[in-house]
Design a protein around this motif. Structure first.
Motif, PDB file in Angstrom:
ATOM      1  N   ALA A 181       0.823  -1.209   0.000  1.00 44.50           N
ATOM      2  CA  ALA A 181       0.000   0.000   0.000  1.00 44.50           C
ATOM      3  C   ALA A 181       0.858   1.260   0.000  1.00 44.50           C
ATOM      4  CB  ALA A 181      -0.933  -0.005   1.210  1.00 44.50           C
ATOM      5  N   ALA A 182       1.994   1.233   0.699  1.00 39.44           N
ATOM      6  CA  ALA A 182       2.872   2.401   0.766  1.00 39.44           C
ATOM      7  C   ALA A 182       3.396   2.766  -0.622  1.00 39.44           C
ATOM      8  CB  ALA A 182       4.027   2.137   1.723  1.00 39.44           C
ATOM      9  N   LYS A 183       3.701   1.767  -1.434  1.00 41.46           N
ATOM     10  CA  LYS A 183       4.164   2.031  -2.793  1.00 41.46           C
ATOM     11  C   LYS A 183       3.034   2.578  -3.664  1.00 41.46           C
ATOM     12  CE  LYS A 183       7.645  -1.656  -2.626  1.00 41.46           C
ATOM     13  NZ  LYS A 183       8.052  -2.981  -3.175  1.00 41.46           N
ATOM     14  N   GLN A 184       1.838   2.073  -3.436  1.00 36.71           N
ATOM     15  CA  GLN A 184       0.699   2.494  -4.253  1.00 36.71           C
ATOM     16  C   GLN A 184       0.199   3.878  -3.880  1.00 36.71           C
ATOM     17  OE1 GLN A 184      -2.607  -0.219  -4.018  1.00 36.71           O
ATOM     18  NE2 GLN A 184      -3.966   1.090  -5.223  1.00 36.71           N
ATOM     19  N   HIS A 185       0.123   4.146  -2.579  1.00 33.95           N
ATOM     20  CA  HIS A 185      -0.496   5.388  -2.110  1.00 33.95           C
ATOM     21  C   HIS A 185       0.509   6.451  -1.683  1.00 33.95           C
ATOM     22  CE1 HIS A 185      -4.555   3.778  -2.294  1.00 33.95           C
ATOM     23  NE2 HIS A 185      -4.120   2.672  -1.706  1.00 33.95           N
ATOM     24  N   LYS A 186       1.793   6.150  -1.771  1.00 39.09           N
ATOM     25  CA  LYS A 186       2.844   7.147  -1.539  1.00 39.09           C
ATOM     26  C   LYS A 186       2.814   7.744  -0.130  1.00 39.09           C
ATOM     27  CE  LYS A 186       3.752   6.623  -5.923  1.00 39.09           C
ATOM     28  NZ  LYS A 186       4.851   5.725  -6.356  1.00 39.09           N
ATOM     29  N   PHE A 187       2.715   6.903   0.885  1.00 37.21           N
ATOM     30  CA  PHE A 187       2.858   7.376   2.252  1.00 37.21           C
ATOM     31  C   PHE A 187       4.108   6.755   2.862  1.00 37.21           C
ATOM     32  CE2 PHE A 187       0.115   3.607   2.557  1.00 37.21           C
ATOM     33  CZ  PHE A 187       0.769   2.850   3.531  1.00 37.21           C
ATOM     34  N   GLN A 188       4.552   7.310   3.978  1.00 39.11           N
ATOM     35  CA  GLN A 188       5.738   6.784   4.648  1.00 39.11           C
ATOM     36  C   GLN A 188       5.326   5.725   5.660  1.00 39.11           C
ATOM     37  OE1 GLN A 188       8.206   9.682   6.602  1.00 39.11           O
ATOM     38  NE2 GLN A 188       9.805   8.193   7.100  1.00 39.11           N
ATOM     39  N   LEU A 189       5.829   4.538   5.495  1.00 42.38           N
ATOM     40  CA  LEU A 189       5.556   3.435   6.418  1.00 42.38           C
ATOM     41  C   LEU A 189       6.719   3.313   7.390  1.00 42.38           C
ATOM     42  CD1 LEU A 189       3.910   0.960   7.338  1.00 42.38           C
ATOM     43  CD2 LEU A 189       5.090  -0.358   5.554  1.00 42.38           C
ATOM     44  N   ILE A 190       6.401   3.397   8.670  1.00 41.34           N
ATOM     45  CA  ILE A 190       7.415   3.312   9.712  1.00 41.34           C
ATOM     46  C   ILE A 190       7.139   2.073  10.553  1.00 41.34           C
ATOM     47  CG2 ILE A 190       8.374   4.405  11.782  1.00 41.34           C
ATOM     48  CD1 ILE A 190       7.679   7.103  10.515  1.00 41.34           C
ATOM     49  N   HIS A 191       8.099   1.174  10.611  1.00 44.15           N
ATOM     50  CA  HIS A 191       7.975  -0.024  11.433  1.00 44.15           C
ATOM     51  C   HIS A 191       8.497   0.302  12.835  1.00 44.15           C
ATOM     52  CE1 HIS A 191       6.841  -2.473   8.037  1.00 44.15           C
ATOM     53  NE2 HIS A 191       7.925  -2.103   7.372  1.00 44.15           N
ATOM     54  N   LEU A 192       7.664   0.113  13.825  1.00 45.47           N
ATOM     55  CA  LEU A 192       8.064   0.470  15.181  1.00 45.47           C
ATOM     56  C   LEU A 192       9.200  -0.400  15.706  1.00 45.47           C
ATOM     57  CD1 LEU A 192       4.602   1.405  16.659  1.00 45.47           C
ATOM     58  CD2 LEU A 192       6.580   2.896  16.422  1.00 45.47           C
ATOM     59  N   ARG A 193       9.447  -1.526  15.082  1.00 49.82           N
ATOM     60  CA  ARG A 193      10.601  -2.332  15.484  1.00 49.82           C
ATOM     61  C   ARG A 193      11.906  -1.587  15.243  1.00 49.82           C
ATOM     62  NH1 ARG A 193       9.007  -5.254  10.646  1.00 49.82           N
ATOM     63  NH2 ARG A 193      10.442  -4.761   8.936  1.00 49.82           N
ATOM     64  N   ASP A 194      11.868  -0.575  14.349  1.00 51.05           N
ATOM     65  CA  ASP A 194      13.056   0.235  14.086  1.00 51.05           C
ATOM     66  C   ASP A 194      13.221   1.358  15.103  1.00 51.05           C
ATOM     67  OD1 ASP A 194      13.600  -1.284  11.805  1.00 51.05           O
ATOM     68  OD2 ASP A 194      12.353   0.003  10.543  1.00 51.05           O
TER      69      ASP A 194
END
Length: 247
Positions: free
Chosen positions: A62-75
């Motif tokens: 979805a992040a690639k399709q809708h151009k939002f920033q995905l942040i994984h909290l494990r990071d």
């Protein structure tokens, strides 16, 4: 306070929008699509809180399709889910650095095209506002949880000392400057009640816009809470003995 929703915005990117996610992929994708089809060019971040591999894969697509920033909290943290405190702290730091307000839209909420622009316009036109929320409704457009306390109100907006939910709520840049989220209680899981109180304590007003409505499917963002209706014994075991859902 009068409700005068207009088109005044101080910058082309007036707010950071965030959605915390813990599984519930289908509902989350609906939330994402609704936000991205809005009227304004807003910076959008989705915080993945240790979701399942299936959800994580769906969010990355979805992040690639809708151009939002995905942040994984494990990071960002090794702490187990829920990590709402980390989300709020991370988002506040960025919003302040960019001079933005912060809008939280949870993953069981569907906004309309003009929902976020209305929240922003109201906040900009009323500098005394700390928090401004859209009221939640069901499929029949009836006010539902968590705003049942206002279901009989006839006014177009409510200036309230009661807590606002973070279902769909703007935290003004002015308020973000007044209270450092690093002070949030580490023993808690959710912070809408606490932050609502801090806004009032710091001299701001909290407002619910009763004519700005968002569809809310209660607990869709935290599927385990459906146990409250299907298996209440198991729900309260989770709540009290596993220490979940601390407010």
């Amino acid at each position: 306070m009068r409700c005068a929703i207009g088109s005044f915005f101080p910058s082309p990117m007036p707010a950071l929008v965030i959605t915390p996610v813990k599984d519930a992929l289908g509902a989350t994708l609906t939330t994402i699509e609704a936000i991205q089809s809005g009227e304004l060019p807003l910076e959008y971040r989705v915080y993945n809180d240790y979701s399942s591999p299936e959800t994580e894969k769906g969010l990355e697509k979805a992040a690639k399709q809708h151009k939002f920033q995905l942040i994984h909290l494990r990071d960002l943290t090794d702490a187990p889910s829920p990590n709402y405190k980390t989300v709020l702290q991370h988002a506040q730091k960025y919003a302040l650095a960019q001079n933005l307000s912060l809008i939280i839209v949870e993953s069981d909420v569907t906004v309309k095209k003009d929902t976020l622009s209305k929240l922003i316009a109201f906040s900009e036109q009323h500098p005394s506002t700390g928090l401004v929320g859209a009221v939640t409704v069901d499929e029949q457009n009836k006010v539902n949880f968590p705003y049942l306390k206002f279901k009989d109100e006839k006014a177009s907006l409510i200036n309230t000392k009661r807590s606002l939910s973070f279902c769909c709520t703007l935290l003004s840049n002015r308020f973000l400057h007044s209270y450092d989220f690093s002070h949030l209680d580490t023993s808690k899981d959710w912070f809408d009640t606490h932050i609502s109180k801090k806004s009032l304590e710091n001299g701001f007003e909290n407002v619910v816009l009763m004519d700005t409505r968002v569809l809310h499917r209660p607990h869709g963002s935290r599927p385990w809470k459906q146990l409250k209706y299907t298996n209440p014994v198991k729900y309260y075991l989770n709540k009290f003995f596993k220490g979940r859902d601390k407010i």
